[in-house]
Motif scaffolding. Structure first.
Motif, PDB file in Angstrom:
ATOM      1  N   GLU B  80      -7.484  -4.382   3.303  1.00  0.00           N
ATOM      2  CA  GLU B  80      -6.611  -3.219   3.183  1.00  0.00           C
ATOM      3  C   GLU B  80      -6.553  -2.484   4.513  1.00  0.00           C
ATOM      4  O   GLU B  80      -5.944  -1.441   4.626  1.00  0.00           O
ATOM      5  CB  GLU B  80      -7.061  -2.303   2.051  1.00  0.00           C
ATOM      6  N   PRO B 183      -2.785   2.841 -11.350  1.00  0.00           N
ATOM      7  CA  PRO B 183      -2.854   3.469 -10.016  1.00  0.00           C
ATOM      8  C   PRO B 183      -4.090   4.358  -9.836  1.00  0.00           C
ATOM      9  O   PRO B 183      -3.995   5.574  -9.845  1.00  0.00           O
ATOM     10  CB  PRO B 183      -1.558   4.287  -9.960  1.00  0.00           C
ATOM     11  N   TRP B 186      -4.858   4.320  -3.847  1.00  0.00           N
ATOM     12  CA  TRP B 186      -3.713   3.795  -3.099  1.00  0.00           C
ATOM     13  C   TRP B 186      -3.660   4.428  -1.707  1.00  0.00           C
ATOM     14  O   TRP B 186      -4.303   5.445  -1.447  1.00  0.00           O
ATOM     15  CB  TRP B 186      -2.400   4.097  -3.846  1.00  0.00           C
ATOM     16  N   ARG B 188      -0.358   5.138   1.028  1.00  0.00           N
ATOM     17  CA  ARG B 188       1.050   4.943   1.361  1.00  0.00           C
ATOM     18  C   ARG B 188       1.186   4.523   2.824  1.00  0.00           C
ATOM     19  O   ARG B 188       0.343   4.851   3.657  1.00  0.00           O
ATOM     20  CB  ARG B 188       1.828   6.241   1.119  1.00  0.00           C
ATOM     21  N   HIS B 196      -7.040   8.812  -4.234  1.00  0.00           N
ATOM     22  CA  HIS B 196      -7.564   8.165  -5.421  1.00  0.00           C
ATOM     23  C   HIS B 196      -7.583   9.131  -6.591  1.00  0.00           C
ATOM     24  O   HIS B 196      -7.453  10.339  -6.429  1.00  0.00           O
ATOM     25  CB  HIS B 196      -8.959   7.593  -5.164  1.00  0.00           C
ATOM     26  N   GLY B 297      -5.624  -0.868  -8.479  1.00  0.00           N
ATOM     27  CA  GLY B 297      -4.179  -1.031  -8.576  1.00  0.00           C
ATOM     28  C   GLY B 297      -3.570  -1.729  -9.764  1.00  0.00           C
ATOM     29  O   GLY B 297      -2.419  -1.505 -10.024  1.00  0.00           O
TER      30      GLY B 297
END
Lengths: 140, 347, 386
Positions: B80, B183, B186, B188, B196, B297
């Protein structure tokens, strides 16, 4: 035209990623960085690619405390001449050690690190640095 | 049968103690460390990122397997924190370990389970004979927002696993996955730090997915907890996998060897794989390993693995997880902030 | 063809941080002083040779030959711009020497210049690095001071050279600069201050290093026949030599010896039919104090490894047996890269003419300048005589 410096460094990836230099099969000398002409044999020389094992020892070193823009986050960092076991010497950073513990003659091995960045939006250049040899469980 | 023909790990040398971070935010460090069961975490040096960590781990894997890297037909890097938003990590790693150009490559992202997703992709390609050997890497240099709970655990490390059929050191009997749209965590595009759902990351996210994943695997293989010698769960902290083990009825002695999180933190895409690597470092041939990764996710990948006799011929060539855990130096919060680019003026 | 080449005029701009002046202004200033000193008419100059390392990076201006001719109002004469990193100035002198000696030109204006303060400190550092092997040294984080630190650390290990000895070179050169009105630092520097200065690249301290300087220097050089027209006190170039060593320091068998300096200085002495003991005054390239120590050894003033001892014994001081860097050297006069090699010749010409005032070495007859580029990849040696 390419973005500044990109092609210039890309064409050397072999050498800076994998320590690929040259070896003259006429006189037996190893070269790193790779040479286009063997200075000993000149036109009689026969240069072929050679991948270095990546082991050597520190010949001399310095601790850089005033660095160019791209190296500022790393200050203070150690840069050294490393004598490769095959013979030639190269210039590289020494990492994974506190600067005050670096000594001439110390055994080092090659590792893979970020060398520099061409600004925040530019490419990241990766390549060789050296580190002290590591203790491996079960290895003499 | 498809299996692991080699593996390698890498953990950066730098550590910061939970207490050191807690001190900056006025928290009780000791209580925090015991609560999370994370006592210190690894962080990358100023010249380390997912590319360098992946490469170091992959070079170890290739050396461990005594493999000609030209035989590798696929390189997948799960992370990530890929250094480029666009431009694959995998191509750099491939050239840096000496792969041929006759191979496929891609970067994966699935929060903390991108690495095990890469393992599954390689298993498929090897099983279908599309490739000879696949390289699956999970690596991260994870960041938590300064002051956020995640800052205590978000760490750096990488694990590279070579998947093939010839003389595996461990056979992967089977794998299952459990996937939903949840969710819980995440980041963006363009954001420096993730967001979170706080307690939402627990019950409906981590625990549900890991538990369902584990049950699905046991059902598919018709096995029970007693059939396995070692258990490995994704380790966002030390507390979660221990609670998971308790729920599933896993005895502590079958779980504790995999809990590297207490010494290095959560290495995200490498987290469960790092636990697996530690077990492979020490397990006797014939041992059975049960692993479930988790990615926010959200999803989980479960694996049933058997250690083979072959493993003994490969040990002692490359550093173990413990070798890397022991090689460390502590930094204070200021150095941590400098290395992790939390000081914006430095660019 | 001219038997001997003479120096009949010398000029300098002030060396230092010249905020008010541009590259072209300081270059013109040095040239004009040299022309006035020689009392030569503009129309008699038939070519310009100009040394500069990196005006393109420091100021954005290249094509300095045409610039110098144009600014000087010298019409349509040819101009040769030469570059050899920190030895660019010496290369410009040698270019003029060869042109006059061959008979191609009669009277030449030689210039050396560098304007370094128009960029940030880090841009200046980056630019200085281009004198090394950028692909294999600079790119990997070896700054210019770090490369000299490589030499210093080996020299300390192999020969016992000390931090104090490197410091004493700075003290000596600062002492001399007090008497040089063009020098950047016209003040004494206590040894304690040098030894307490911060590390730039261990073991090289900030005060072991030459500074960032703006400056220009100029000479009027001509054939022996023409020299009489301009002066009755000419100085002659007895020898001009040049040699090369590997661009990267790591390619040298012994990094404490600059083969280029050994070869070019030995050859220069042979050409001038002199031995090192015959030389009365020296300008040796001290970009870092360790380089002065190494150069004293490589030209033969001291045995290899004993350059530090030479400093301890005071032999290279102004009143010593072999004074080195009476101008203050690169350390204290300043080091505007392309100007340095020319400024060394200006100093030695003044010494031989007896015009060096308070820093005059009495009765100096023969002088030697060593100007090096990079870490000694280029060495240019001039021997001057009366």
């Amino acid at each position: 035209m390419a973005e500044k410096g990109v092609a210039q460094v890309w064409r050397r990836f072999d050498s800076i990623y994998n320590l690929i230099g040259t070896h003259c099969s006429n006189c037996g000398t190893y070269y790193f960085p790779p040479r286009l002409v063997c200075p000993k044999c000149r036109r009689k020389g026969k240069l072929e690619e050679y991948k270095y094992k990546g082991l050597g020892k520190i010949h001399t070193f310095s601790i850089v405390r005033q660095a160019p823009e791209n190296f500022k986050r790393q200050v203070p960092y150690v840069v050294a001449q490393v004598q490769l076991d095959e013979g030639p010497r190269l210039t590289a950073q020494i990492v994974n050690i506190d600067p005050e513990d670096v000594k001439i003659g110390m055994r080092v091995r090659v590792c893979f690190r970020k060398i520099t960045e061409y600004g925040e939006g530019g490419i990241i250049v990766y390549g060789y640095k050296f580190e002290p040899t590591m203790i491996v469980t079960g290895h003499e | 049968m498809v299996g692991i023909i080699g593996y390698g790990v890498y953990i950066p040398r730098y550590r910061i103690k939970t207490e050191e971070i807690a001190c900056v935010w006025g928290e009780d460090g000791e209580a925090m460390a015991h609560g999370l069961r994370v006592f210190e975490k690894s962080l990358p040096g100023p010249d380390e990122d997912v590319v360098t960590i992946s490469t170091e781990a992959a070079r170890n894997a290739v050396k461990y397997a005594e493999l000609d890297p030209k035989r590798i037909g696929a390189v997948y890097v799960g992370s990530e924190s890929h250094p480029y938003a666009v431009k694959p990590t995998g191509t750099i790693v491939s050239e840096a370990i000496g792969c041929s150009t006759d191979m496929t490559c891609a970067d994966f992202e699935f929060a903390c389970k991108a690495g095990t997703a890469a393992v599954q992709a390689c298993m498929g390609l090897v099983s279908s004979k599309m490739i000879d050997v696949g390289l699956a890497i999970g690596a991260d240099t994870a960041q938590g927002r300064p002051g956020d709970a995640l800052e205590y655990s978000a760490a750096a490390g990488g694990v590279a696993i070579l998947i093939g059929k010839e003389n595996p050191v461990a056979t992967i009997e089977t794998t299952t996955s459990f996937t939903t749209d949840t969710p819980d965590f995440w980041r963006r595009e363009g954001e420096d730090f993730p967001s979170h759902g706080a307690r939402f990351t627990g019950e409906p996210a981590y625990f549900r997915h890991v538990e369902e994943g584990a049950k699905a695997l046991m059902k598919k293989t018709d096995t029970t907890i007693d059939d396995y010698d070692y258990f490995v769960f994704h380790q966002p902290n030390g507390k979660f996998p221990m609670a998971m083990g308790k729920t599933l009825g896993v005895p502590m002695e079958k779980l504790e060897d995999s809990l590297v999180v207490k010494d290095i933190g959560n290495t995200y895409s490498a987290s469960a794989m790092m636990g697996l690597a530690r077990i492979l470092d020490i397990a006797d041939p014939g041992s059975k390993i049960f692993m479930v990764s988790y990615g926010s996710g959200a999803g989980s990948d479960a694996f049933s693995i058997v250690v083979e006799d072959e493993i003994e011929a490969h040990r002692g060539e490359v550093p173990t997880v413990d070798d890397y855990i022991k090689r460390k130096t502590y930094v204070n919060y200021s150095i941590y902030a400098k290395y992790r680019r939390k000081i914006k003026a430095l660019g | 063809m001219s038997d001997r080449v003479a120096i009949v005029g010398v000029g300098m701009s002030k060396f230092g941080e010249l905020w008010e002046k541009s590259l072209r202004e300081i270059t013109l200033e040095a040239g004009m002083y040299a022309i006035f000193d020689a009392d030569v008419q503009g129309k008699e100059i038939d070519a310009i040779s100009i040394g500069n390392m990196s005006a393109g990076r420091f100021t954005g201006q290249e094509h300095l030959g045409a610039l110098a001719v144009d600014m000087g109002g010298l019409g349509n004469i040819p101009a040769y711009s030469v570059e050899a990193a920190c030895a660019s100035g010496g290369a410009a002198v040698r270019q003029a020497y060869m042109s006059i000696k061959s008979g191609e030109h009669d009277v030449m204006l030689v210039l050396g210049c560098e304007k370094m303060s128009d960029v940030s400190q880090s841009e200046a550092m980056d630019t200085i690095s281009v004198a090394s092997d950028m692909d294999w040294e600079g790119m990997f984080g070896a700054t210019f001071p770090a490369l000299y630190a490589f030499i210093a650390r080996r020299h300390m290990m192999e020969y016992g050279t000390t931090d104090e000895q490197m410091g004493k070179v700075a003290v000596k050169n600062h002492y001399n600069a007090q008497f040089n009105p063009w020098a950047q630092f016209q003040r004494a520097l206590p040894l304690k201050v040098v030894m307490n200065s911060g590390m730039l690249a261990d073991p090289i301290r900030v005060l072991h290093s030459s500074p960032i300087t703006d400056g220009a220097a100029g000479l009027v050089m001509c054939s022996e026949e023409r020299a009489k027209e301009f002066t009755d006190n000419p100085v002659f170039v007895d020898a001009s030599t040049q040699a090369t060593a590997s661009l990267a320091l790591h390619d040298r068998k012994d990094i404490c010896t600059m083969d280029s300096v050994v070869l070019s200085s030995r050859r220069a002495l042979e050409r001038a039919n002199l031995s090192i003991e015959d030389i009365d005054v020296f300008e040796l390239h001290d970009s870092f104090t360790i380089s002065e120590i190494v150069l004293t050894e490589d030209v033969g003033l001291a045995k290899k490894g004993e350059g530090g001892k030479l400093v301890d014994e005071g032999i290279t001081e102004l009143k010593g047996e072999f004074p080195v860097n009476t101008s203050g050297g690169l350390k204290a006069r300043g080091h505007p890269i392309g100007a340095t090699g020319v400024a060394q010749i200006v100093e030695l010409a003044l010494q031989l003419r007896g015009d060096a005032e308070k820093r005059q070495v009495e009765g100096a007859e023969k002088a030697m300048a060593v100007n090096i580029g990079g870490t000694g990849a280029t060495s240019i040696v001039h021997i001057l005589g009366r």
